[in-house]
Design a protein around this motif. Structure first.
Motif, PDB file in Angstrom:
ATOM      1  N   SER A 231       0.776  -1.288   0.014  1.00  0.00           N
ATOM      2  CA  SER A 231      -0.135  -0.051   0.273  1.00  0.00           C
ATOM      3  C   SER A 231       0.972   0.568  -0.335  1.00  0.00           C
ATOM      4  O   SER A 231       0.712   2.141  -0.287  1.00  0.00           O
ATOM      5  N   GLY A 261      -9.194   3.258   1.676  1.00  0.00           N
ATOM      6  CA  GLY A 261      -9.004   3.177   2.779  1.00  0.00           C
ATOM      7  C   GLY A 261      -7.246   3.475   2.926  1.00  0.00           C
ATOM      8  O   GLY A 261      -6.941   3.921   2.190  1.00  0.00           O
ATOM      9  N   SER A 262      -6.650   3.433   4.293  1.00  0.00           N
ATOM     10  CA  SER A 262      -5.934   4.038   4.670  1.00  0.00           C
ATOM     11  C   SER A 262      -4.543   3.389   4.244  1.00  0.00           C
ATOM     12  O   SER A 262      -3.093   3.418   3.680  1.00  0.00           O
ATOM     13  N   ASN A 263      -4.980   2.034   4.134  1.00  0.00           N
ATOM     14  CA  ASN A 263      -3.405   0.877   3.644  1.00  0.00           C
ATOM     15  C   ASN A 263      -4.375  -0.023   2.081  1.00  0.00           C
ATOM     16  O   ASN A 263      -4.946  -1.065   2.375  1.00  0.00           O
ATOM     17  N   GLU A 356      -4.608  10.188  -2.851  1.00  0.00           N
ATOM     18  CA  GLU A 356      -5.685  10.294  -1.886  1.00  0.00           C
ATOM     19  C   GLU A 356      -7.126  10.269  -2.223  1.00  0.00           C
ATOM     20  O   GLU A 356      -7.915  10.243  -1.507  1.00  0.00           O
ATOM     21  N   LYS A 359      -8.081   6.337  -2.046  1.00  0.00           N
ATOM     22  CA  LYS A 359      -8.010   5.478  -0.505  1.00  0.00           C
ATOM     23  C   LYS A 359      -8.721   6.627   0.369  1.00  0.00           C
ATOM     24  O   LYS A 359      -9.982   5.602   0.922  1.00  0.00           O
ATOM     25  N   SER A 360      -9.965   8.112  -0.287  1.00  0.00           N
ATOM     26  CA  SER A 360     -10.228   8.830   1.079  1.00  0.00           C
ATOM     27  C   SER A 360     -12.062   8.325   0.404  1.00  0.00           C
ATOM     28  O   SER A 360     -13.270   8.860   0.483  1.00  0.00           O
TER      29      SER A 360
END
Length: 467
Positions: A231, A261-263, A356, A359-360
């Motif tokens: 990731s 997600g964060s990973n 980002e 991921k977001s």
């Protein structure tokens, strides 16, 4: 208001039924209240199951299609064609529309000269099987149950696109019933303006296609691959991939896939036209550029058909490539997600920001599909010939459709700030700002001229249509 709409639909149904009664052709018309209606109206996406077309006409000949268009014209009835039923906004199963189900137009004829005639109701995996059995192949999509019609008319991005072009780039001619009810042959020599428009101008705009003729290629083995990266390497991958892919041989077409997600899950997958000996040094170079070793890596040489099964996540032998709805007879499941798109028009100068965005965006899977190569040299209305890739953002409906569309809109608008107001017509987003310019770009003015010429009475009007 609801009562008035029901009354209008009843009048339209009466008109359609009377027209069919005068016909010597056997068009099967399935109406609300019929036992078959509940299943017959279903498309691929489950979120549109509540939509109620005024009727579904199952056609088996071009003459049936002509009768349906006559019905729509005389009854002033909205009309839409459906093949695979994968319309992202649900237009092919629209409320109050006469749905012309073309799946009965399913003939496939692979010819000795290397062309193939394909009925407008053919699904992709059925086409792949027929081509493989004849020792041929052609570029198209990866979903087994997508219809050849919608895919072709919007362009047709696929896993061998850089080598062989878009699906629409392989089109030699088509047969189409235009809104005046005439069954026309269109090609570079006949109705060349309409032939241009059908190669990327989007489905539903110019009439109902009944068949296509495509140029094919001799079948050859393909190397399919998947590299899963840590990731944390996502920004480095997004920075390195465009230049790597752009300089790779045209035999190499890849997709960057990113979860949320964060990973997030991060992978590069795709297809090389040839043996692993050709793909391995190219993939080694990508790994070197990213600066992180993949957590897993798979490269497999496969036949054309086996590779298409791999990308579709199904097997022909067990029926899992066939649709489970509308009498498809298989176990391929339906979808429950929404999606939007942008085109990657320039190098990624801020890979951290793009990472980002992916991921977001909650409950999303994000794909960057390579273009360039043969796509850049193609002809027709597809407007994004110079794009490096397409970007698709898909969101599941875990948090509800309204929340998914809100989150999708945020991602869509942030991507526009980075790469401009562009998008792929086959990934229609009903909330796309300035959708006409976004999807059709420099082709828009000419496309509208062609649409008005062949559909002056707006028989095929719909919310994101050209007339």
């Amino acid at each position: 208001m609801l009562r008035r709409r029901a009354l209008l639909q009843t009048v339209a149904l009466g008109t359609m039924t009377s027209l069919l009664g005068r016909s010597t052709m056997d068009v099967q018309l399935i109406k609300p209240g019929d036992a078959a209606y509940r299943d017959a109206k279903l498309g691929y996406f489950t979120q549109y199951d509540g939509q109620r077309p005024s009727a579904i006409a199952r056609v088996t000949t071009p003459a049936d299609v002509q009768r349906c268009i006559e019905m729509a014209r005389q009854g002033k009835q909205r009309i839409t064609a459906r093949c695979g039923g994968h319309s992202y906004p649900g237009y092919s199963t629209a409320d109050g529309a006469l749905v012309v189900d073309v799946r009965g137009l399913n003939r496939i004829d692979v010819r000795q000269d290397g062309t193939v005639e394909v009925g407008a109701g053919v699904l992709l995996m059925d086409l792949y099987i027929a081509l493989a059995n004849a020792g041929r192949m052609m570029p198209a999509g990866t979903c087994a149950t997508v219809g050849i019609s919608g895919l072709t008319l919007g362009g047709g991005i696929g896993v061998t696109a850089r080598q062989f072009g878009l699906t629409s780039d392989r089109l030699v001619s088509a047969r189409i019933v235009t809104p005046d009810g005439v069954h026309r042959t269109v090609s570079a020599a006949e109705h060349s303006d309409l032939f241009w428009a059908l190669r990327g101008g989007g489905g539903g705009n110019f009439g109902i296609v009944t068949s296509f003729v495509f140029r094919t290629e001799p079948a050859r083995n393909l190397t399919t691959f998947t590299l899963t990266f840590p990731s944390a390497s996502l920004p480095a991958l997004l920075s390195a991939w465009p230049d790597w892919q752009g300089k790779a041989p045209e035999a190499m077409t890849s997709t960057v896939g990113v979860g949320n997600g964060s990973n997030p899950y991060v992978e590069v997958s795709g297809c090389y036209v040839g043996a692993p000996a050709g793909s391995k040094p190219l993939l080694d170079d990508l790994v070197r550029r990213v600066g992180s070793q993949p957590t897993s890596r798979r490269e497999t040489e496969q036949s054309f058909l086996a590779a298409m099964e791999r990308f579709a996540w199904c097997r022909v032998s067990d029926g899992s490539c066939r649709p489970s709805w509308n009498g498809g007879g298989g176990s391929q499941s339906r979808g429950s997600y929404v999606a939007t798109s942008r085109m990657l028009t320039k190098p990624i100068t801020d890979p951290q920001k793009l990472a980002e965005i992916f991921k977001s965006t909650p409950n999303s899977y994000n794909m960057i599909d390579a273009l360039g190569g043969a796509v850049a040299r193609g002809q027709g209305a597809f407007p994004h010939r110079t794009a490096l890739a397409s970007i698709q953002v898909e969101l599941t409906l875990q948090a509800g459709e309204a929340n998914a569309r809100r989150a999708m809109g945020v991602a869509r608008d942030e991507l526009a700030k980075m790469f401009g107001a562009t998008g792929y017509i086959n990934y229609l987003d009903p909330q796309m700002p300035d959708w006409a310019g976004t999807y059709y770009g420099s082709s828009l003015t000419r496309l509208r001229e062609v649409a008005r010429k062949y559909d002056a009475d707006r028989v095929f009007a719909f919310p994101q249509g050209l007339v």
